[in-house]
Design a protein around this motif. Structure first.
Motif, PDB file in Angstrom:
ATOM      1  N   VAL A   1     -32.321 -21.107 -36.975  1.00  0.00           N
ATOM      2  CA  VAL A   1     -33.049 -21.705 -35.858  1.00  0.00           C
ATOM      3  C   VAL A   1     -34.511 -21.299 -35.881  1.00  0.00           C
ATOM      4  N   THR A   2     -34.783 -20.041 -36.235  1.00  0.00           N
ATOM      5  CA  THR A   2     -36.167 -19.596 -36.403  1.00  0.00           C
ATOM      6  C   THR A   2     -36.290 -18.793 -37.690  1.00  0.00           C
ATOM      7  N   ARG A   3     -37.519 -18.740 -38.194  1.00  0.00           N
ATOM      8  CA  ARG A   3     -37.828 -17.947 -39.390  1.00  0.00           C
ATOM      9  C   ARG A   3     -39.140 -17.199 -39.120  1.00  0.00           C
ATOM     10  N   TRP A   4     -39.108 -15.864 -39.328  1.00  0.00           N
ATOM     11  CA  TRP A   4     -40.238 -15.004 -39.010  1.00  0.00           C
ATOM     12  C   TRP A   4     -40.703 -14.235 -40.249  1.00  0.00           C
ATOM     13  N   ARG A   5     -41.996 -13.909 -40.263  1.00  0.00           N
ATOM     14  CA  ARG A   5     -42.549 -13.046 -41.314  1.00  0.00           C
ATOM     15  C   ARG A   5     -43.413 -11.983 -40.639  1.00  0.00           C
ATOM     16  N   VAL A   6     -43.224 -10.724 -41.053  1.00  0.00           N
ATOM     17  CA  VAL A   6     -43.903  -9.594 -40.417  1.00  0.00           C
ATOM     18  C   VAL A   6     -44.745  -8.866 -41.463  1.00  0.00           C
ATOM     19  N   SER A   7     -46.029  -8.697 -41.157  1.00  0.00           N
ATOM     20  CA  SER A   7     -46.948  -7.977 -42.043  1.00  0.00           C
ATOM     21  C   SER A   7     -47.633  -6.857 -41.265  1.00  0.00           C
ATOM     22  N   VAL A   8     -47.861  -5.752 -41.937  1.00  0.00           N
ATOM     23  CA  VAL A   8     -48.473  -4.589 -41.294  1.00  0.00           C
ATOM     24  C   VAL A   8     -49.988  -4.759 -41.213  1.00  0.00           C
TER      25      VAL A   8
ATOM     26  N   LEU B   1     -47.347 -11.156 -36.794  1.00  0.00           N
ATOM     27  CA  LEU B   1     -46.043 -11.774 -36.624  1.00  0.00           C
ATOM     28  C   LEU B   1     -46.198 -13.285 -36.770  1.00  0.00           C
ATOM     29  N   GLU B   2     -45.572 -13.846 -37.801  1.00  0.00           N
ATOM     30  CA  GLU B   2     -45.699 -15.275 -38.079  1.00  0.00           C
ATOM     31  C   GLU B   2     -44.371 -15.979 -37.804  1.00  0.00           C
ATOM     32  N   LEU B   3     -44.429 -16.960 -36.947  1.00  0.00           N
ATOM     33  CA  LEU B   3     -43.280 -17.822 -36.695  1.00  0.00           C
ATOM     34  C   LEU B   3     -43.404 -19.013 -37.635  1.00  0.00           C
ATOM     35  N   LEU B   4     -42.702 -18.947 -38.745  1.00  0.00           N
ATOM     36  CA  LEU B   4     -42.828 -19.952 -39.793  1.00  0.00           C
ATOM     37  C   LEU B   4     -42.019 -21.208 -39.515  1.00  0.00           C
TER      38      LEU B   4
ATOM     39  N   ASP C   1     -48.692 -17.860 -35.091  1.00  0.00           N
ATOM     40  CA  ASP C   1     -48.786 -16.471 -35.536  1.00  0.00           C
ATOM     41  C   ASP C   1     -49.425 -15.648 -34.425  1.00  0.00           C
ATOM     42  N   PHE C   2     -49.041 -14.373 -34.376  1.00  0.00           N
ATOM     43  CA  PHE C   2     -49.470 -13.496 -33.303  1.00  0.00           C
ATOM     44  C   PHE C   2     -49.820 -12.119 -33.870  1.00  0.00           C
ATOM     45  N   GLU C   3     -50.859 -11.520 -33.338  1.00  0.00           N
ATOM     46  CA  GLU C   3     -51.165 -10.129 -33.639  1.00  0.00           C
ATOM     47  C   GLU C   3     -50.558  -9.300 -32.515  1.00  0.00           C
ATOM     48  N   VAL C   4     -49.608  -8.447 -32.850  1.00  0.00           N
ATOM     49  CA  VAL C   4     -48.867  -7.717 -31.818  1.00  0.00           C
ATOM     50  C   VAL C   4     -48.849  -6.225 -32.120  1.00  0.00           C
ATOM     51  N   GLU C   5     -48.592  -5.456 -31.083  1.00  0.00           N
ATOM     52  CA  GLU C   5     -48.319  -4.041 -31.240  1.00  0.00           C
ATOM     53  C   GLU C   5     -46.824  -3.878 -31.475  1.00  0.00           C
ATOM     54  N   ALA C   6     -46.467  -2.978 -32.379  1.00  0.00           N
ATOM     55  CA  ALA C   6     -45.083  -2.835 -32.829  1.00  0.00           C
ATOM     56  C   ALA C   6     -44.155  -2.442 -31.686  1.00  0.00           C
ATOM     57  N   CYS C   7     -42.857  -2.558 -31.933  1.00  0.00           N
ATOM     58  CA  CYS C   7     -41.839  -2.277 -30.922  1.00  0.00           C
ATOM     59  C   CYS C   7     -41.975  -0.870 -30.361  1.00  0.00           C
ATOM     60  N   ASP C   8     -41.814  -0.762 -29.040  1.00  0.00           N
ATOM     61  CA  ASP C   8     -41.819   0.549 -28.405  1.00  0.00           C
ATOM     62  C   ASP C   8     -40.395   1.085 -28.344  1.00  0.00           C
ATOM     63  N   ALA C   9     -40.169   2.111 -27.560  1.00  0.00           N
ATOM     64  CA  ALA C   9     -38.859   2.767 -27.502  1.00  0.00           C
ATOM     65  C   ALA C   9     -37.805   1.912 -26.810  1.00  0.00           C
ATOM     66  N   GLN C  10     -38.216   0.807 -26.197  1.00  0.00           N
ATOM     67  CA  GLN C  10     -37.264  -0.133 -25.602  1.00  0.00           C
ATOM     68  C   GLN C  10     -37.138  -1.413 -26.429  1.00  0.00           C
ATOM     69  N   GLY C  11     -37.736  -1.419 -27.613  1.00  0.00           N
ATOM     70  CA  GLY C  11     -37.655  -2.582 -28.489  1.00  0.00           C
ATOM     71  C   GLY C  11     -38.582  -3.712 -28.100  1.00  0.00           C
ATOM     72  N   ARG C  12     -39.594  -3.434 -27.300  1.00  0.00           N
ATOM     73  CA  ARG C  12     -40.479  -4.492 -26.802  1.00  0.00           C
ATOM     74  C   ARG C  12     -41.810  -4.511 -27.547  1.00  0.00           C
ATOM     75  N   LEU C  13     -42.287  -5.721 -27.819  1.00  0.00           N
ATOM     76  CA  LEU C  13     -43.598  -5.925 -28.412  1.00  0.00           C
ATOM     77  C   LEU C  13     -44.645  -6.004 -27.308  1.00  0.00           C
ATOM     78  N   ALA C  14     -45.913  -5.945 -27.708  1.00  0.00           N
ATOM     79  CA  ALA C  14     -47.007  -6.122 -26.760  1.00  0.00           C
ATOM     80  C   ALA C  14     -48.187  -6.703 -27.504  1.00  0.00           C
ATOM     81  N   LEU C  15     -49.013  -7.443 -26.799  1.00  0.00           N
ATOM     82  CA  LEU C  15     -50.256  -7.909 -27.383  1.00  0.00           C
ATOM     83  C   LEU C  15     -51.268  -6.777 -27.359  1.00  0.00           C
ATOM     84  N   PRO C  16     -52.187  -6.703 -28.334  1.00  0.00           N
ATOM     85  CA  PRO C  16     -53.196  -5.649 -28.336  1.00  0.00           C
ATOM     86  C   PRO C  16     -53.991  -5.651 -27.035  1.00  0.00           C
ATOM     87  N   SER C  17     -54.276  -4.472 -26.540  1.00  0.00           N
ATOM     88  CA  SER C  17     -54.983  -4.342 -25.275  1.00  0.00           C
ATOM     89  C   SER C  17     -56.405  -4.868 -25.380  1.00  0.00           C
ATOM     90  N   THR C  18     -56.777  -5.776 -24.468  1.00  0.00           N
ATOM     91  CA  THR C  18     -58.153  -6.281 -24.450  1.00  0.00           C
ATOM     92  C   THR C  18     -59.109  -5.193 -24.002  1.00  0.00           C
TER      93      THR C  18
END
Length: 250
Positions: A179-186, A204-207, A216-233
């Motif tokens: 249903v979805t295909r993702w690609r993750v780069s550091v 994070l690329e939603l291909l 595609d999104f620039e995100v902060e990696a998963c925290d201790a609850q498994g949640r992503l976040a957008l970089p802080s403005t």
């Protein structure tokens, strides 16, 4: 009438085979509106197959893909079955992404064929929050079986694409029933105002998104609850005056 019910059942089966299930499929939101807004249903569809791969062929991007997957699985309810062919999964790392060791059942398969069999059996079980499998190749036939198994049980299916050889990497571009295909780069970590290493960041690329849009999104990696976040403005703003000052000095 009996004929009417039979016809309705046949139509539903055809829709499922074509990937257009008439039933409303539940979704697991990321909690990031910019990402959830691109996905039909406002998140990752449960009872569906999703693919994740690293952006490059190196171990770093591959590890990021595994951590992204662990973060997704961490936000489901129940045990998580993780199928591998190699004993190189680092449990403390996925724990930092929110997936506690006590929730994970590890299965080591002898080869890819056995791995796919364990993947499908885990999905058909129906009592798991998610099933993860690290696969090198995924044919259309195999992915259809996995997709139907996930639909039947409502379990989240996550295929982490890993390759032993460079030639296998091209298989990630082949059509599948996912249903979805993702690609993750550091990406470089967020700079800190003091010496140290900031929170990891990913591209994070939603291909592919069935009935949705690629992005595609620039995100902060998963925290201790498994949640992503957008970089802080705010962090970006704090760096802006310094850059302007250097330009003025120049």
């Amino acid at each position: 009438m009996p004929h009417t019910s039979v016809l309705a059942d046949l139509r539903e089966r055809v829709q499922r085979l074509e990937g257009r299930d008439a039933r409303v499929r539940k979704a697991l939101p990321f909690g990031v509106p910019e990402i959830d807004g691109r996905l039909p249903g406002g998140g990752l569809a449960l009872g569906a197959l999703h693919e994740v791969a690293g952006g490059g062929n190196g171990a770093v991007d591959g590890a990021a893909a595994a951590l992204f997957t662990a973060g997704v699985a961490a936000r489901t309810k129940g045990k998580v079955l993780w199928c591998v062919t190699r004993q190189d999964l680092f449990a403390p790392a996925i724990a930092q992404a929110g997936l506690a060791p006590g929730r994970v059942i590890f299965v080591e398969a002898g080869d890819e064929r056995m791995l796919l069999a364990c993947f499908e059996d885990g999905l058909r079980h129906g009592g798991l929050g998610a099933v993860v499998a690290e696969v090198a190749k995924l044919s259309m036939t195999a992915s259809r079986r996995l997709q139907l198994a996930a639909e039947g049980s409502g379990t989240l299916a996550l295929a982490v694409r890993r390759w032993r050889r460079q030639a296998e990497a091209a298989d990630f571009g082949q059509p599948t029933a996912s249903v979805t295909r993702w690609r993750v780069s550091v990406l470089p970590s967020r700079p800190l105002p003091v010496p140290g290493v900031g929170r990891s960041r990913w591209l994070l690329e939603l291909l592919r998104s069935r009935a949705g849009e690629c992005a595609d999104f620039e995100v902060e990696a998963c925290d201790a609850q498994g949640r992503l976040a957008l970089p802080s403005t705010l962090a970006d703003r704090s760096a802006a005056p310094q850059v302007a000052g250097r330009r003025a000095a120049g």
